[in-house]
Design a protein around this motif. Structure first.
Motif, short mmCIF file in Angstrom:
data_model
loop_
_atom_site.label_atom_id
_atom_site.label_comp_id
_atom_site.label_asym_id
_atom_site.label_seq_id
_atom_site.Cartn_x
_atom_site.Cartn_y
_atom_site.Cartn_z
N GLY A 64 6.79 10.36 -11.76
CA GLY A 64 6.91 11.61 -11.22
C GLY A 64 6.94 11.37 -9.77
O GLY A 64 7.06 12.41 -8.91
N ARG A 65 6.44 10.09 -9.28
CA ARG A 65 5.97 10.02 -7.89
C ARG A 65 5.94 8.48 -7.39
O ARG A 65 5.69 7.71 -8.51
N PHE A 66 6.17 7.96 -6.47
CA PHE A 66 6.15 6.70 -5.91
C PHE A 66 4.88 6.63 -5.14
O PHE A 66 4.88 7.29 -3.91
N THR A 67 3.89 5.98 -5.38
CA THR A 67 2.74 5.60 -4.47
C THR A 67 2.98 4.52 -3.62
O THR A 67 2.03 4.39 -2.68
N GLY A 68 3.72 3.79 -3.72
CA GLY A 68 3.92 2.40 -2.80
C GLY A 68 4.12 1.35 -3.16
O GLY A 68 3.45 0.84 -4.24
N SER A 69 4.81 0.32 -2.73
CA SER A 69 4.97 -1.06 -3.10
C SER A 69 3.52 -1.60 -2.47
O SER A 69 2.88 -1.02 -1.87
N ALA A 70 3.18 -3.07 -2.91
CA ALA A 70 1.87 -3.60 -2.43
C ALA A 70 1.98 -3.42 -0.74
O ALA A 70 0.75 -3.26 -0.39
N VAL A 71 3.07 -3.66 -0.18
CA VAL A 71 2.67 -3.66 1.51
C VAL A 71 2.55 -2.23 1.67
O VAL A 71 1.62 -2.01 3.13
N ASP A 72 2.99 -1.17 1.33
CA ASP A 72 2.63 0.09 1.58
C ASP A 72 1.17 0.50 1.37
O ASP A 72 0.68 1.02 2.02
N LEU A 73 0.74 0.00 0.21
CA LEU A 73 -0.53 0.27 -0.29
C LEU A 73 -1.50 -0.44 0.66
O LEU A 73 -2.60 0.27 0.99
N ALA A 74 -1.37 -1.61 0.94
CA ALA A 74 -2.15 -2.39 2.22
C ALA A 74 -1.98 -1.66 3.30
O ALA A 74 -3.14 -1.64 3.92
N ASP A 75 -0.87 -1.07 3.82
CA ASP A 75 -0.91 -0.50 5.24
C ASP A 75 -1.28 0.83 5.29
O ASP A 75 -1.31 1.50 6.32
N GLY A 76 -1.39 1.69 4.17
CA GLY A 76 -1.82 3.10 3.83
C GLY A 76 -0.74 4.00 4.15
O GLY A 76 -0.94 5.44 4.13
N TYR A 77 0.28 3.68 4.29
CA TYR A 77 1.58 4.52 4.06
C TYR A 77 2.90 3.90 3.45
O TYR A 77 2.87 2.76 3.47
N ILE A 78 3.81 4.64 3.15
CA ILE A 78 5.11 4.28 2.47
C ILE A 78 5.93 4.03 3.67
O ILE A 78 6.13 4.99 4.58
N HIS A 79 6.67 2.62 3.76
CA HIS A 79 7.55 2.25 4.88
C HIS A 79 8.78 2.90 4.61
O HIS A 79 9.32 2.50 3.50
N PHE A 80 9.46 3.55 5.59
CA PHE A 80 11.01 3.76 5.42
C PHE A 80 11.75 3.33 6.72
O PHE A 80 10.85 2.86 7.53
#
Length: 113
Positions: free
Chosen positions: A20-36
């Motif tokens: 029900g949600r996307f928590t992020g790819s590996a790079v997003d999790l490493a950076d602390g936010y979801i990249h758009f």
């Protein structure tokens, strides 16, 4: 309206749908936010970070739907990129587009359809 885009693997998107949600790819999790990326930024993002990767999709989200958790921050060359400091709720995704690899190995993005 300001559509923004997230490139990710189909498997990541399918897992997000289940949760029900996307928590992020590996790079997003490493950076602390979801990249758009914006529509103008997405092709370079695809070429720079996703070349040679098959099985990708592009999520289209309306920036205004994300509220205060979305911040526009300087990145490549000083351009402002949208960064989401929260999980992306699956229901916020307006469209899911295929991103097949082109002959040059770069994911092809057709954001106009």
């Amino acid at each position: 309206m300001t559509p923004i885009y997230k490139i990710l693997s189909r498997a990541e998107w399918e897992a997000a749908l289940q949760a029900g949600r996307f928590t992020g790819s590996a790079v997003d999790l490493a950076d602390g936010y979801i990249h758009f990326s914006t529509a103008a930024q997405a092709p370079e993002t695809a070429a720079r970070h996703f070349a040679g990767q098959d099985g990708l999709v592009v999520l289209e989200v309306e920036a205004d739907d994300l509220g205060e958790a979305l911040r526009w921050e300087p990145s490549r060359g000083g351009d402002l990129f949208p960064h989401l400091y929260a999980d992306l709720e699956a229901k916020a995704v307006r469209r899911v587009l295929a991103a097949p690899l082109g002959a040059d190995g770069v994911p092809q993005l057709d954001l106009s359809t």
